[in-house]
Design a protein around this motif. Structure first.
Motif, PDB file in Angstrom:
ATOM      1  N   ILE A  78      25.273 -24.759  57.298  1.00  0.00           N
ATOM      2  CA  ILE A  78      26.275 -25.502  58.072  1.00  0.00           C
ATOM      3  C   ILE A  78      25.543 -26.522  58.925  1.00  0.00           C
ATOM      4  N   PHE A  79      25.935 -27.777  58.762  1.00  0.00           N
ATOM      5  CA  PHE A  79      25.385 -28.870  59.551  1.00  0.00           C
ATOM      6  C   PHE A  79      26.488 -29.407  60.458  1.00  0.00           C
ATOM      7  N   LEU A  80      26.194 -29.582  61.727  1.00  0.00           N
ATOM      8  CA  LEU A  80      27.124 -30.240  62.646  1.00  0.00           C
ATOM      9  C   LEU A  80      26.597 -31.626  62.980  1.00  0.00           C
ATOM     10  N   ILE A  81      27.507 -32.532  63.260  1.00  0.00           N
ATOM     11  CA  ILE A  81      27.138 -33.911  63.580  1.00  0.00           C
ATOM     12  C   ILE A  81      26.827 -34.037  65.064  1.00  0.00           C
ATOM     13  N   ASP A  82      25.651 -34.555  65.361  1.00  0.00           N
ATOM     14  CA  ASP A  82      25.291 -34.861  66.741  1.00  0.00           C
ATOM     15  C   ASP A  82      25.666 -36.321  67.005  1.00  0.00           C
ATOM     16  N   ASP A  83      26.691 -36.506  67.851  1.00  0.00           N
ATOM     17  CA  ASP A  83      27.216 -37.853  68.082  1.00  0.00           C
ATOM     18  C   ASP A  83      26.178 -38.784  68.711  1.00  0.00           C
ATOM     19  N   THR A  87      23.137 -37.858  63.649  1.00  0.00           N
ATOM     20  CA  THR A  87      22.443 -37.102  62.599  1.00  0.00           C
ATOM     21  C   THR A  87      23.163 -35.792  62.320  1.00  0.00           C
ATOM     22  N   PHE A  88      22.913 -35.248  61.111  1.00  0.00           N
ATOM     23  CA  PHE A  88      23.324 -33.883  60.793  1.00  0.00           C
ATOM     24  C   PHE A  88      22.232 -32.941  61.292  1.00  0.00           C
ATOM     25  N   GLN A  89      22.641 -31.913  62.014  1.00  0.00           N
ATOM     26  CA  GLN A  89      21.686 -30.920  62.487  1.00  0.00           C
ATOM     27  C   GLN A  89      22.101 -29.552  61.972  1.00  0.00           C
ATOM     28  N   CYS A  90      21.177 -28.870  61.298  1.00  0.00           N
ATOM     29  CA  CYS A  90      21.467 -27.557  60.731  1.00  0.00           C
ATOM     30  C   CYS A  90      21.485 -26.516  61.843  1.00  0.00           C
ATOM     31  N   ILE A  91      22.632 -25.840  61.998  1.00  0.00           N
ATOM     32  CA  ILE A  91      22.728 -24.826  63.057  1.00  0.00           C
ATOM     33  C   ILE A  91      22.948 -23.427  62.494  1.00  0.00           C
ATOM     34  N   ALA A  92      23.093 -23.326  61.164  1.00  0.00           N
ATOM     35  CA  ALA A  92      23.191 -22.011  60.520  1.00  0.00           C
ATOM     36  C   ALA A  92      22.762 -22.161  59.071  1.00  0.00           C
ATOM     37  N   SER A  93      22.003 -21.193  58.587  1.00  0.00           N
ATOM     38  CA  SER A  93      21.496 -21.293  57.227  1.00  0.00           C
ATOM     39  C   SER A  93      21.319 -19.914  56.619  1.00  0.00           C
ATOM     40  N   LYS A  94      21.604 -19.824  55.328  1.00  0.00           N
ATOM     41  CA  LYS A  94      21.405 -18.584  54.576  1.00  0.00           C
ATOM     42  C   LYS A  94      20.551 -18.893  53.342  1.00  0.00           C
ATOM     43  N   GLN A  96      17.811 -20.549  52.831  1.00  0.00           N
ATOM     44  CA  GLN A  96      17.034 -21.775  52.694  1.00  0.00           C
ATOM     45  C   GLN A  96      16.354 -22.024  54.041  1.00  0.00           C
ATOM     46  N   ALA A  97      15.024 -22.001  54.031  1.00  0.00           N
ATOM     47  CA  ALA A  97      14.280 -22.019  55.286  1.00  0.00           C
ATOM     48  C   ALA A  97      13.968 -23.440  55.760  1.00  0.00           C
ATOM     49  N   TYR A  98      13.594 -23.534  57.037  1.00  0.00           N
ATOM     50  CA  TYR A  98      13.040 -24.736  57.678  1.00  0.00           C
ATOM     51  C   TYR A  98      14.036 -25.869  57.897  1.00  0.00           C
ATOM     52  N   LEU A  99      15.295 -25.699  57.543  1.00  0.00           N
ATOM     53  CA  LEU A  99      16.245 -26.801  57.700  1.00  0.00           C
ATOM     54  C   LEU A  99      16.456 -27.193  59.163  1.00  0.00           C
ATOM     55  N   GLU A 100      16.311 -26.221  60.073  1.00  0.00           N
ATOM     56  CA  GLU A 100      16.522 -26.523  61.483  1.00  0.00           C
ATOM     57  C   GLU A 100      15.475 -27.491  62.030  1.00  0.00           C
ATOM     58  N   ASP A 101      14.397 -27.710  61.260  1.00  0.00           N
ATOM     59  CA  ASP A 101      13.341 -28.632  61.696  1.00  0.00           C
ATOM     60  C   ASP A 101      13.677 -30.092  61.414  1.00  0.00           C
ATOM     61  N   PHE A 102      14.753 -30.328  60.674  1.00  0.00           N
ATOM     62  CA  PHE A 102      15.051 -31.696  60.242  1.00  0.00           C
ATOM     63  C   PHE A 102      16.374 -32.192  60.814  1.00  0.00           C
ATOM     64  N   GLU A 103      16.388 -33.488  61.138  1.00  0.00           N
ATOM     65  CA  GLU A 103      17.623 -34.178  61.498  1.00  0.00           C
ATOM     66  C   GLU A 103      17.892 -35.200  60.405  1.00  0.00           C
ATOM     67  N   ILE A 104      19.040 -35.063  59.747  1.00  0.00           N
ATOM     68  CA  ILE A 104      19.362 -35.910  58.600  1.00  0.00           C
ATOM     69  C   ILE A 104      20.374 -36.967  59.025  1.00  0.00           C
ATOM     70  N   PRO A 105      20.051 -38.247  58.862  1.00  0.00           N
ATOM     71  CA  PRO A 105      21.007 -39.314  59.225  1.00  0.00           C
ATOM     72  C   PRO A 105      22.344 -39.106  58.520  1.00  0.00           C
ATOM     73  N   ILE A 106      23.433 -39.361  59.239  1.00  0.00           N
ATOM     74  CA  ILE A 106      24.770 -39.082  58.695  1.00  0.00           C
ATOM     75  C   ILE A 106      25.143 -40.019  57.555  1.00  0.00           C
ATOM     76  N   THR A 107      24.299 -40.987  57.268  1.00  0.00           N
ATOM     77  CA  THR A 107      24.573 -41.907  56.149  1.00  0.00           C
ATOM     78  C   THR A 107      23.902 -41.457  54.859  1.00  0.00           C
ATOM     79  N   GLN A 108      23.120 -40.387  54.894  1.00  0.00           N
ATOM     80  CA  GLN A 108      22.308 -40.022  53.733  1.00  0.00           C
ATOM     81  C   GLN A 108      22.926 -38.907  52.901  1.00  0.00           C
ATOM     82  N   GLY A 109      22.623 -38.941  51.613  1.00  0.00           N
ATOM     83  CA  GLY A 109      22.932 -37.856  50.705  1.00  0.00           C
ATOM     84  C   GLY A 109      24.411 -37.590  50.513  1.00  0.00           C
ATOM     85  N   VAL A 110      24.677 -36.504  49.805  1.00  0.00           N
ATOM     86  CA  VAL A 110      26.053 -36.118  49.522  1.00  0.00           C
ATOM     87  C   VAL A 110      26.762 -35.680  50.804  1.00  0.00           C
TER      88      VAL A 110
END
Length: 446
Positions: A78-83, A87-94, A96-110
């Motif tokens: 689950i990624f929530l948007i930081d206004d 960016t998308f910030q991962c706040i829960a994961s099952k 798949q590791a290390y996602l909380e280390d990344f901030e993904i721009p809201i314009t990227q990917g699916v």
């Protein structure tokens, strides 16, 4: 084909007519009904379970547990948007590791695409999809030590606003690929999940806001202890501070330095809020400490200016007036760092100003302040912050110096420990609206 021909075909192949045309279709319909009933039951269960918890972490974990089990996915996030950072910030994961280390721009990917079109998206096979999506997942896989084959991504929509996405990766089947039914199912499940996550997020924000408000109240209480307390006996100095909010950017302090000699300081920190109040507390503490041993008004300003220039944030400054009143010699020693010129009201009913001033503290590190000695008897000096003169009535007219002088004349005969309260109360009762801190210090010369 005629009816007799069908009957002959049935007899020769020993097949019942009803089963040949309708049996399989009925079976598919029953399967769809069973699946729909099962999904409806899951949605109902999710709504009930989510309603029990307003804990964001618990809600997120519950959401992922239900979704990953029903979708039969290998991993989910689950990624929530930081206004603020967009960016998308991962706040829960099952799984798949290390996602909380990344901030993904809201314009990227699916994920970015799902957020924009507000619909659940299925990438059937990442390796066969368009280049930018494949590259996005290949890059993310390298960073998270994971291999992505297929993707489901559903936006979390609340009041027609996307607050984040649910991201499912790889179906637990031989080919690891999601199908269209999986997409529709995640779209259905993401609705109650979005509401639950939003409710939990709001509850968390409210708790955090209440905690911060409590801490601000504590700061306000600490600030009050830094202000000198008025004395009921015949003391030549009194002060009052009414914060516009919980904390104040103004301060004053006064004390008897020796027999008949009194020191005082009044200051106003630029800006409002916690940042200003912290600078106020710092300047006040420094003044209280230094004024006990340094009896030079200009010397105190020089030390304070050096300290504030070295440590304060750019753009912040402090206006301050420091004085020493010697009642034995009937003299005032004054030094002003960009503060409002004080008003001196003599017993003959006339006003005068002390207008000598240097720059505010925190602007010119090498500036040397000057002090001025003036005769002071049978008069009262009022030192105040601009919250007094700039307070406005309902028509937007400021009180200004002339208006303040009228209140001084009105209550001059009242003892100073009561006089300032009456002035402030009368100003507020006149319908003027306080938007800044109100601070006044009076020094009565006999």
């Amino acid at each position: 084909m005629t009816t007799s021909m069908v009957e002959n075909y049935q007899k020769s192949n020993k097949l019942p007519i009803k089963n040949m045309f309708f049996g399989k279709k009925k079976e598919i319909k029953n399967q769809q009904e069973d699946t729909s009933s099962k999904d409806l039951a899951i949605v109902t269960q999710m709504n009930q379970e989510f309603a029990k918890s307003l804990d964001l972490k618990e809600t997120l974990q519950n959401s992922l547990e239900v979704i990953i089990k029903r979708i039969n996915a290998q991993a989910a996030n689950i990624f929530l948007i930081d206004d603020k950072s967009q960016t998308f910030q991962c706040i829960a994961s099952k799984h798949q590791a290390y996602l909380e280390d990344f901030e993904i721009p809201i314009t990227q990917g699916v994920m970015g695409k799902a957020a924009v079109i507000k619909k659940c998206i299925r990438v059937g096979d990442v390796r066969k999809d368009v280049r930018e999506i494949a590259e996005f997942y290949f890059d993310l896989d390298n960073k998270t030590n994971f291999t992505t084959y297929s993707v489901l991504c559903s936006p979390l929509i609340v009041s027609d606003e996307c607050i984040g996405v649910i991201h499912c990766l790889n179906k637990k089947t031989d080919n690891k690929l999601f199908e269209e039914n999986d997409r529709k199912l995640l779209e259905t499940l993401s609705g109650p999940a979005a509401l639950a996550i939003n409710n939990a997020k709001m509850a968390k924000d409210l708790v955090e806001k209440n905690r911060m408000h409590k801490e601000i109240e504590i700061v306000g209480e600490i600030q009050k202890t830094l202000l000198s307390q008025n004395k009921k006996e015949n003391f030549p100095i009194a002060g009052i501070n009414i914060p516009a909010k919980v904390v104040s950017g103004d301060f004053y302090n006064f004390a008897e330095l020796s027999e008949g000699v009194y020191g005082f300081g009044v200051a106003d920190v630029s800006g409002k809020g916690i940042k200003s109040s912290l600078l106020m507390s710092k300047a006040s503490s420094l003044y209280r400490c230094l004024s006990k041993t340094n009896f030079s008004a200009a010397g105190l300003l020089n030390i304070l200016n050096t300290e504030i220039c070295e440590t304060t944030s750019r753009g912040m400054f402090v206006t301050m007036l420091i004085g020493i009143y010697d009642s034995n010699k009937k003299e005032l020693l004054l030094a002003n760092a960009g503060h409002e010129p004080p008003l001196i009201y003599s017993n003959d009913g006339n006003f005068s100003n002390f207008e000598e001033a240097g720059p505010p503290l925190g602007i010119a590190p090498k500036f040397k302040f000057k002090e001025t000695k003036i005769n002071f008897s049978n008069s009262s000096m009022y030192i105040f912050t601009d919250g007094i003169t700039e307070i406005k009535d309902t028509k937007g007219n400021m009180l200004e110096s002339d208006g303040f002088q009228n209140y001084i004349k009105k209550y001059q005969a009242v003892p100073n420990n009561e006089r300032l309260n009456k002035i402030i109360e009368d100003i507020i009762k006149s319908g003027r609206i306080q938007k800044d801190d109100l601070t006044i210090v009076v020094v009565d010369g006999k």
